[in-house]
Design an enzyme around this catalytic site. Structure first.
Site, PDB file in Angstrom:
ATOM      1  N   GLU A  33      -9.706 -10.142  -4.763  1.00 10.33           N
ATOM      2  CA  GLU A  33      -9.484  -8.693  -4.825  1.00 10.33           C
ATOM      3  C   GLU A  33      -8.527  -8.231  -3.735  1.00 10.33           C
ATOM      4  O   GLU A  33      -8.680  -8.587  -2.560  1.00 10.33           O
ATOM      5  CB  GLU A  33     -10.844  -7.991  -4.695  1.00 10.33           C
ATOM      6  CG  GLU A  33     -11.033  -6.848  -5.646  1.00 10.33           C
ATOM      7  CD  GLU A  33     -10.989  -7.257  -7.123  1.00 10.33           C
ATOM      8  OE1 GLU A  33      -9.927  -7.049  -7.761  1.00 10.33           O
ATOM      9  OE2 GLU A  33     -11.997  -7.746  -7.628  1.00 10.33           O
ATOM     10  N   HIS A  34      -7.542  -7.439  -4.150  1.00 11.73           N
ATOM     11  CA  HIS A  34      -6.483  -6.901  -3.285  1.00 11.73           C
ATOM     12  C   HIS A  34      -5.577  -8.003  -2.727  1.00 11.73           C
ATOM     13  O   HIS A  34      -4.811  -7.773  -1.802  1.00 11.73           O
ATOM     14  CB  HIS A  34      -7.060  -6.041  -2.151  1.00 11.73           C
ATOM     15  CG  HIS A  34      -7.547  -4.692  -2.636  1.00 11.73           C
ATOM     16  ND1 HIS A  34      -6.849  -3.537  -2.462  1.00 11.73           N
ATOM     17  CD2 HIS A  34      -8.654  -4.358  -3.336  1.00 11.73           C
ATOM     18  CE1 HIS A  34      -7.527  -2.520  -3.009  1.00 11.73           C
ATOM     19  NE2 HIS A  34      -8.624  -3.012  -3.551  1.00 11.73           N
ATOM     20  N   ASP A  36      -3.420  -9.600  -4.742  1.00 12.37           N
ATOM     21  CA  ASP A  36      -2.181  -9.726  -5.543  1.00 12.37           C
ATOM     22  C   ASP A  36      -0.966  -9.170  -4.817  1.00 12.37           C
ATOM     23  O   ASP A  36       0.083  -9.807  -4.766  1.00 12.37           O
ATOM     24  CB  ASP A  36      -2.343  -9.156  -6.966  1.00 12.37           C
ATOM     25  CG  ASP A  36      -2.662  -7.680  -7.073  1.00 12.37           C
ATOM     26  OD1 ASP A  36      -2.974  -7.044  -6.041  1.00 12.37           O
ATOM     27  OD2 ASP A  36      -2.610  -7.150  -8.211  1.00 12.37           O
ATOM     28  N   SER A 126      -8.672  -1.787 -16.002  1.00 14.94           N
ATOM     29  CA  SER A 126      -7.244  -1.814 -16.338  1.00 14.94           C
ATOM     30  C   SER A 126      -6.878  -1.218 -17.683  1.00 14.94           C
ATOM     31  O   SER A 126      -6.134  -1.802 -18.476  1.00 14.94           O
ATOM     32  CB  SER A 126      -6.700  -3.247 -16.272  1.00 14.94           C
ATOM     33  OG  SER A 126      -6.782  -3.690 -14.982  1.00 14.94           O
ATOM     34  N   GLU A 160       4.563   1.479 -13.591  1.00 15.65           N
ATOM     35  CA  GLU A 160       3.438   2.088 -12.875  1.00 15.65           C
ATOM     36  C   GLU A 160       3.822   2.422 -11.432  1.00 15.65           C
ATOM     37  O   GLU A 160       3.482   3.480 -10.912  1.00 15.65           O
ATOM     38  CB  GLU A 160       2.231   1.146 -12.927  1.00 15.65           C
ATOM     39  CG  GLU A 160       0.976   1.809 -12.427  1.00 15.65           C
ATOM     40  CD  GLU A 160      -0.278   1.442 -13.202  1.00 15.65           C
ATOM     41  OE1 GLU A 160      -0.176   0.889 -14.306  1.00 15.65           O
ATOM     42  OE2 GLU A 160      -1.353   1.739 -12.680  1.00 15.65           O
ATOM     43  N   ASP A 172      -3.055  -7.012 -13.109  1.00 20.08           N
ATOM     44  CA  ASP A 172      -3.604  -6.408 -14.327  1.00 20.08           C
ATOM     45  C   ASP A 172      -2.658  -6.595 -15.516  1.00 20.08           C
ATOM     46  O   ASP A 172      -3.078  -6.951 -16.616  1.00 20.08           O
ATOM     47  CB  ASP A 172      -3.855  -4.908 -14.111  1.00 20.08           C
ATOM     48  CG  ASP A 172      -4.728  -4.652 -12.899  1.00 20.08           C
ATOM     49  OD1 ASP A 172      -5.357  -5.612 -12.409  1.00 20.08           O
ATOM     50  OD2 ASP A 172      -4.779  -3.492 -12.437  1.00 20.08           O
ATOM     51  N   TYR A 221      -6.230   3.085  -1.690  1.00 26.23           N
ATOM     52  CA  TYR A 221      -5.530   1.863  -2.139  1.00 26.23           C
ATOM     53  C   TYR A 221      -4.219   1.713  -1.359  1.00 26.23           C
ATOM     54  O   TYR A 221      -3.921   0.647  -0.809  1.00 26.23           O
ATOM     55  CB  TYR A 221      -5.260   1.958  -3.645  1.00 26.23           C
ATOM     56  CG  TYR A 221      -4.688   0.692  -4.261  1.00 26.23           C
ATOM     57  CD1 TYR A 221      -5.516  -0.283  -4.803  1.00 26.23           C
ATOM     58  CD2 TYR A 221      -3.309   0.477  -4.306  1.00 26.23           C
ATOM     59  CE1 TYR A 221      -4.995  -1.444  -5.372  1.00 26.23           C
ATOM     60  CE2 TYR A 221      -2.777  -0.673  -4.873  1.00 26.23           C
ATOM     61  CZ  TYR A 221      -3.627  -1.632  -5.402  1.00 26.23           C
ATOM     62  OH  TYR A 221      -3.098  -2.776  -5.958  1.00 26.23           O
TER      63      TYR A 221
HETATM   64  C1  GLA Z   1      -6.060  -2.579  -8.974  1.00 25.46           C
HETATM   65  C2  GLA Z   1      -4.579  -2.920  -8.980  1.00 25.46           C
HETATM   66  C3  GLA Z   1      -4.378  -4.440  -8.946  1.00 25.46           C
HETATM   67  C4  GLA Z   1      -5.175  -5.072  -7.796  1.00 25.46           C
HETATM   68  C5  GLA Z   1      -6.615  -4.585  -7.814  1.00 25.46           C
HETATM   69  C6  GLA Z   1      -7.397  -5.056  -6.614  1.00 25.46           C
HETATM   70  O1  GLA Z   1      -6.661  -3.030 -10.158  1.00 25.46           O
HETATM   71  O2  GLA Z   1      -3.977  -2.399 -10.143  1.00 25.46           O
HETATM   72  O3  GLA Z   1      -3.014  -4.735  -8.840  1.00 25.46           O
HETATM   73  O4  GLA Z   1      -4.547  -4.816  -6.565  1.00 25.46           O
HETATM   74  O5  GLA Z   1      -6.700  -3.169  -7.851  1.00 25.46           O
HETATM   75  O6  GLA Z   1      -7.577  -6.426  -6.648  1.00 25.46           O
END
Ligand code: GLA
Length: 379
Positions: A33-34, A36, A126, A160, A172, A221
């Site tokens: 998570e986070h 990417d 997503s 996006e 996503d 975020y």
């Molecule tokens: C959201 C973002 C993704 C990723 C996640 C956290 O879904 O769209 O790109 O950063 O948060 O893992």
């Protein structure tokens, strides 16, 4: 809305049959998570919830799009003047994607689009990436474009980031484009290479939506992204992908405590993600269980993106599954969903436990989805 009804509604609105019916799935992230946007690793699966679009070409340069799930709102614009729409927020996913697509494929013409979906919105599954990838798939099919899944994912992300205004990573869109049935995907977000692996047949993917009303998601975020960049700069690495714990400790005095902890989450999460992919392949569920528990604790204590009702869900589900399955928060955070890998014979016990305790503890009402891993739009 089912596909037959979507086709019928397309025909009655546009007085023609759709030339194409396309679909793109939402996703659940199993771990990573986070990571990417830090050039790291993620391990998501595409799920059996998604966006469907019935589509046909037009002879002019107009786009005529109908959002079934937004009271059949209609949005019309010309390919030659694509601007942000302040009134109809959903339309910016169509507009943004087409604007980006036009740079690379100036030959595209107009289209009629009828759109519906069943990814819960704002739940961290997503819905927006699935929408973007479905629009790209519709144009790719209608105009026979030489568009592959990775390129589509990059265009969706660009739409996006630069048009809708959310600075998400690539996970996503890429899993929505390139997921495989029954499999999870280990994605290297720096090289954009990926590898699929079967998910064990005896485990179900259970997603529990906390239904926490999410606030401050975008600002928090973006703040996490900035803090990660700050940590990478303090360690003089290109991204946190290239840092390790000894380097972090050596540079600790160069950063604030929150920035140090954000980096610690990313560094340890990258390792857990790669390890979990391997453990699942080897059938070592106890190791998967441990990694998912550590991932959740790291998101809670170091990255600080969980909320109390989510922590509570993780706690009660982990008491049921023990080391025979795993559970953690999934997605961007500040509400949203918990993902659990649950032995099939424990699914009803998990469901019963959540139904029994979650509402009385939190005052909220959960939604539970038992999901399967599905094929992406471009796979
Ligand atoms: C959201 C973002 C993704 C990723 C996640 C956290 O879904 O769209 O790109 O950063 O948060 O893992």
């Amino acid at each position: 809305m089912d596909q037959t009804t979507l086709t019928a509604q397309f025909a009655s609105t546009f007085h023609q049959q759709p030339a194409r019916l396309v679909h793109a799935p939402g996703r659940v992230n199993l771990i990573g998570e986070h990571t990417d946007y830090n050039g790291g690793f993620v391990f998501p699966a595409a799920i059996n919830f998604g966006t469907w679009i019935a589509a046909s070409t037009r002879d002019d340069r107009q786009i005529d799009a109908v959002a079934v799930d937004f009271d059949n709102q209609r949005n019309q614009f010309s390919l030659d003047a694509i601007e942000f729409d302040e009134q109809q927020g959903w339309a910016n996913y169509v507009r943004g994607v087409i604007k980006m697509l036009q740079h690379d494929f100036p030959q595209i013409g107009g289209a009629n689009l009828m759109i519906t979906g069943n990814v819960p919105q704002g739940a961290g599954l997503s819905s927006s990436a699935s929408f973007e990838i479905a629009v790209l798939k519709a144009f790719s099919d209608l105009y026979d474009l030489n568009l592959d899944g990775v390129k589509a994912a990059l265009l969706g992300q660009k739409a996006e980031n630069d048009f809708v205004g959310c600075s998400c990573g690539i996970m996503d869109q890429l899993i929505s484009a390139m997921g495989e049935e029954g499999q999870g995907m280990l994605l290297d977000c720096e090289s954009l290479t990926f590898e699929h692996s079967n998910l064990p047949d005896d485990l179900d993917i259970v997603i529990i939506n906390s239904n926490v009303k999410r606030g401050l998601v975008d600002s928090e975020y973006n703040l996490r992204r900035q803090q990660c960049e700050e940590a990478a700069a303090a360690m003089q690495v290109k991204s946190l992908r290239h840092a390790d714990l000894p380097l972090l400790e050596a540079c600790r005095d160069n950063m604030s405590d929150p920035v140090y902890r954000r980096a610690r989450h990313i560094i340890t999460e990258n390792q857990r993600t790669v390890d979990t992919f391997r453990s699942l392949r080897e059938g070592d569920i106890a190791a998967v269980s441990k990694a998912m528990a550590e991932s959740h604790a790291s998101m809670r204590d170091d990255f600080e993106i969980t909320v109390k009702p989510i922590d509570y869900l993780v706690e009660i589900v982990s008491q049921v599954v023990g080391n025979k399955g795993g559970v953690r928060m999934t997605g961007g955070g500040f509400g949203g969903c918990v993902v659990a890998l649950v032995p099939k014979n424990l699914v009803s016990e998990v469901t019963n436990t959540v139904n029994k305790f979650y509402h009385s503890e939190t005052g909220l009402k959960q939604t539970i989805y038992v999901c399967s891993a599905e094929k992406g739009a471009f796979s």
